[in-house]
Structure formats: structure tokens, C-alpha cells
Design an enzyme around this catalytic site. Sequence first.
Site, mmCIF file in Angstrom:
data_model
loop_
_atom_site.group_PDB
_atom_site.id
_atom_site.type_symbol
_atom_site.label_atom_id
_atom_site.label_comp_id
_atom_site.label_asym_id
_atom_site.label_seq_id
_atom_site.Cartn_x
_atom_site.Cartn_y
_atom_site.Cartn_z
ATOM 1 N N GLU A 181 -9.156 9.428 18.198
ATOM 2 C CA GLU A 181 -9.570 8.231 18.944
ATOM 3 C C GLU A 181 -11.033 8.371 19.311
ATOM 4 O OE1 GLU A 181 -7.362 6.857 22.403
ATOM 5 O OE2 GLU A 181 -5.479 7.470 21.471
ATOM 6 N N TRP A 237 -3.898 0.056 29.212
ATOM 7 C CA TRP A 237 -2.991 0.451 30.307
ATOM 8 C C TRP A 237 -3.501 0.043 31.679
ATOM 9 C CZ3 TRP A 237 1.110 2.338 27.810
ATOM 10 C CH2 TRP A 237 0.892 2.938 26.570
ATOM 11 N N GLU A 293 -2.283 12.851 24.138
ATOM 12 C CA GLU A 293 -3.016 13.149 25.367
ATOM 13 C C GLU A 293 -2.152 13.642 26.530
ATOM 14 O OE1 GLU A 293 -5.473 9.917 26.605
ATOM 15 O OE2 GLU A 293 -6.759 10.030 24.847
HETATM 16 C C1 BGP Z 1 -6.786 6.844 25.408
HETATM 17 C C2 BGP Z 1 -5.388 6.418 25.066
HETATM 18 C C3 BGP Z 1 -5.281 5.086 24.420
HETATM 19 C C4 BGP Z 1 -6.300 4.063 24.892
HETATM 20 C C5 BGP Z 1 -7.683 4.641 25.061
HETATM 21 C C6 BGP Z 1 -8.677 3.701 25.702
HETATM 22 O O1 BGP Z 1 -6.743 7.703 26.480
HETATM 23 O O2 BGP Z 1 -4.763 7.352 24.226
HETATM 24 O O3 BGP Z 1 -3.949 4.679 24.545
HETATM 25 O O4 BGP Z 1 -5.866 3.316 25.943
HETATM 26 O O5 BGP Z 1 -7.655 5.838 25.797
HETATM 27 O O6 BGP Z 1 -8.517 3.731 27.075
HETATM 28 P P1 BGP Z 1 -8.642 2.463 27.996
HETATM 29 O O7 BGP Z 1 -7.600 1.525 27.488
HETATM 30 O O8 BGP Z 1 -8.366 2.949 29.374
HETATM 31 O O9 BGP Z 1 -10.013 1.967 27.855
#
Ligand code: BGP
Length: 473
Positions: A375, A434, A160
Site C-alpha cells: 500500500e 475507515w 497491518e
Molecule cells: C491502511 C489500511 C487501508 C486504508 C489505508 C488508508 O492503513 O490498510 O485499509 O484505509 O490505510 O488509510 P485512510 O483510509 O485512513 O486514509
Amino acid sequence: MSKTLPKDFLMGGASAAYQVEGATKEDGKGRVLWDDFLEKQGRFSPDPAADFYHRYDEDLTLAEEYGVQVIRVSIAWSRIFPDGAGKVEPRGVAYYHKLFAACAKHHIVPYVTLHHFDTPERLHELGDWLSQEMLDDFLAFAKYCFKEFPEVKYWITINEPTSMAVQQYTSGTFPPAEKGRFDKTFQAEHNQILIHSKIVNAYKDMDLGGEIGIVHALQTVYPYSDSAGDKHAAALQDALENRLYLDGTLAGEYHKETLDLIKEILDANDQPMFKYNDEEMAEISKAAHQLNFVGVNNYFSKWLREYNGASETIHNGTGAKGTSVSRLHGIGEEKKPDDVETTDWDWSIYPKGMHDILMRIHDDYPLVPDIYVTENGIGLKESLPKDATSDTVIDDPKRIDYLKKYFSAIADAINDGANVKGYFIWSLQDQFSWTNGYSKRYGLFFVDFPTQKRYVKKSAYWFKKLSETHEIE
Ligand code: BGP
């Protein structure tokens, strides 16, 4: 009649090193951009995450049992080169060899990402994706991995690039948390496309017989209404989040219309155009012609309407429904139609967006041979029942419902001609998020973070059946 997936369709689970491994201070691992940032924020810690550093075999055992054939893992750059470059940490190297051997033992093929948001701290301080040293060191790290881990046959350069750059410099949710710096956002985007391309070209020159791809966050953008203003706002947002990357990595060139939209955003914010030259574009074009696959991360879609005020973004990082705001000067304002369902984190549930983005790649970017959904999934507030025993199965009907709808959209795209080879659910097991910490759970397997005990969710049974029958029921 139920819809079906092709017989050779691969069913997978996704993860990222910093979100699952924990052990951030163990075995000589170097610090990354998040360590200080999260400590200062004081909201949650990246330790223990899912303690995958110690429990990978347990998770791979569960994965195998529940029909997972492929897995996304990332190599934490700072476990191998604690400082981003220079001295190698043998314990980090040994860990990944053990992990890949365990994957083989469990008949699970790893798709390995080289950068999943975890820049080593020294390089982050030098400017992260805006620093030449970072780019040079990342290329060196990639080449090191290609030689050191010949057991890996599927590589992903960067996870990403868009969401990293946008969250670092536009919305300010990722360190260094700057807001409204579209100039830095686009420069970081171009730099990532360039270094991704150099890595693809280097990998192909090494002739190792494996495949290489990139993973993009591709949230489909629609105009809120048919008005010309809303349509243009959607086009601008799409250029920011999707189009520059798709052009660079999949077409090997920036289309004029894309560059015009980007210039319009930068002009409106009195910021300069990003820098690129012919030599870089030749590298980018070469890579697009030999890229094996693109990974699509799609969770939700966005609707944009015309907006002429100042930038304002509020991130819903707690699951307090209805709290997120995104209005960007020079682009537009996000506004979901009332009839679109949303999660507690305000992410729309809109499977048609998945179908449409897969078809867009098929229709507009024909150079890339294979597509994976790398994902997709739903974050939910889930807890362990008070009377749980080790056999307790966590009931997650909303996830099963979400998966049914999204798989159905993927099956439609395959029927319409998109070459989608497989699907990786976000996430394999519950992980650390995160910007949302531990309360937003995505896994097929529930992790009780204090004890690190795993519990199977009902969705894992559903997933296993789909993996065995390929019928979406
Ligand atoms: C994507 C990332 C992942 C993961 C996912 C879910 O953007 O590649 O690392 O975190 O999103 O996001 P969040 O954790 O903000 O719900």
C-alpha cells in the site's frame, strides 16, 4: 535520466473487502465490528462503498486496461462464516469464486488477505485479538479458505496488525475505541503474530504450492533532533509501531532491545508486560523461516520528540489540515519538521522514508525472501466537474507527483539491494475510508458514489505507461 524498475516488477492496485464491496447486508453476510460503531457515530456508512460486490468485473476491466497486473483483495470472513465460525454461507463462497474467476479472465493475479480490519461482530465482542476463541476461529477460517480456494496462489494472513492494535487500544480510532491501553495493544500485537505464524505453518504443511506473506504498516520513525531525548522517543515509537512486528514475523524472535523498549513504555504507564511463552516462540520462529514475502504499507513518516506529559491524541478525520495531535505518555510527541510537506490529513510526504524502511528490512531482516509495497498512495479531496461527461478525465497532478517521488525511492532501494517485487497502489478505485468516510479519495479511478459511475484519473494513464515501460517519468 529517468529511473527504471526491473522488467519483471509487478504493478498492482489494492483494496479491502469492507472498503469496496458495500452490500454489507446482502446474501447472508454477518455483522462486523464496524457496523454498530459506524451506525452510532452517524458520520458515514460502509454502504455503498464502491459497490465492488456487484461491479467487480467493471473494475477489473478498467484495471486490465490501465496496466494493473496484480490486485489486493480481501475475503470478508463474515461473508463465509456470518458468525465467525459454524455455518458456512454458500452465497459468500460463490461470490469469491466468481471474483477470482474474473481476475483470471482479466489476467490479473489476486493477492488475497484473510483479515483486513473486519472481525466478525461476535468475536469482536468476545475481545477481538485478545480472545482465544477469536484466534482459534481465525485459524479455522484460514484453513477453510486454503482448501476452498485453490485458485488463489498468493495469501496474506493479516493486514497491518500494528495499526489495528494501536488504533483499537492506544489512539482509540478503531472499535472498541480504548485509549492509552498499551498493555492490550502489545498483547493484541503478540496474539496476531502468533496466529499469523500458526496460519503460515499450517499453509506450508498443506503443501498447496502457493505463497504466503503478511502486510505491515511501516511508517518510518525519525528523531525530531539529534538530542538523546528525541532519539530515545523515536526508538520507543518505533518499538510500538514497527519493531515488535518486524522482529516477530520476520526474525522469528523478539530482540532484547525491542522488549526493553516495550517494557519501558508499559512501566511508564503502570501496565503489565504482555504474555508469551517458549512454545509460542517456537511456532513464531518456524513461521519466520518459511514466510515467502512481507508487504510494506508506507504512506508517511513520523518525527518524534521527547515528551513527559499525559497522553493526548486527536485524529484528523476530516481533512482539516493541522488538526492532528499525538502525544503519548511514556513515548513522546509527534512533531514534523517545518520543511516537510503534508497532505490535508497531516500525512507527511517523505519518499526517503519509503527507501529507508525497505532498506531496513533488507539489512536487518534477511530471512524474508521477497518484499512488496502493498500500500502507498495519497488521499485527496477530489470532485466531479459539474459539466462532466462519461469521457471526463479527472485531473490529479498531486497524485502523479507523489507517485513519481515514491517510485523513485523504491527504484533507489532496489538499486541498493532490496528485493522489491512489486507495488500495489492504495487504492485501485476510490473507496470508503475507515475513519475518513468518502471525502478522502485515493483511487486511480474516480467513483461517483451516488451513481457508482467510474471516471478515469490522469494518474491511471501515468500508471499504465509506467507498467508498460518501467521508466519513471
Ligand atoms: C491502511 C489500511 C487501508 C486504508 C489505508 C488508508 O492503513 O490498510 O485499509 O484505509 O490505510 O488509510 P485512510 O483510509 O485512513 O486514509
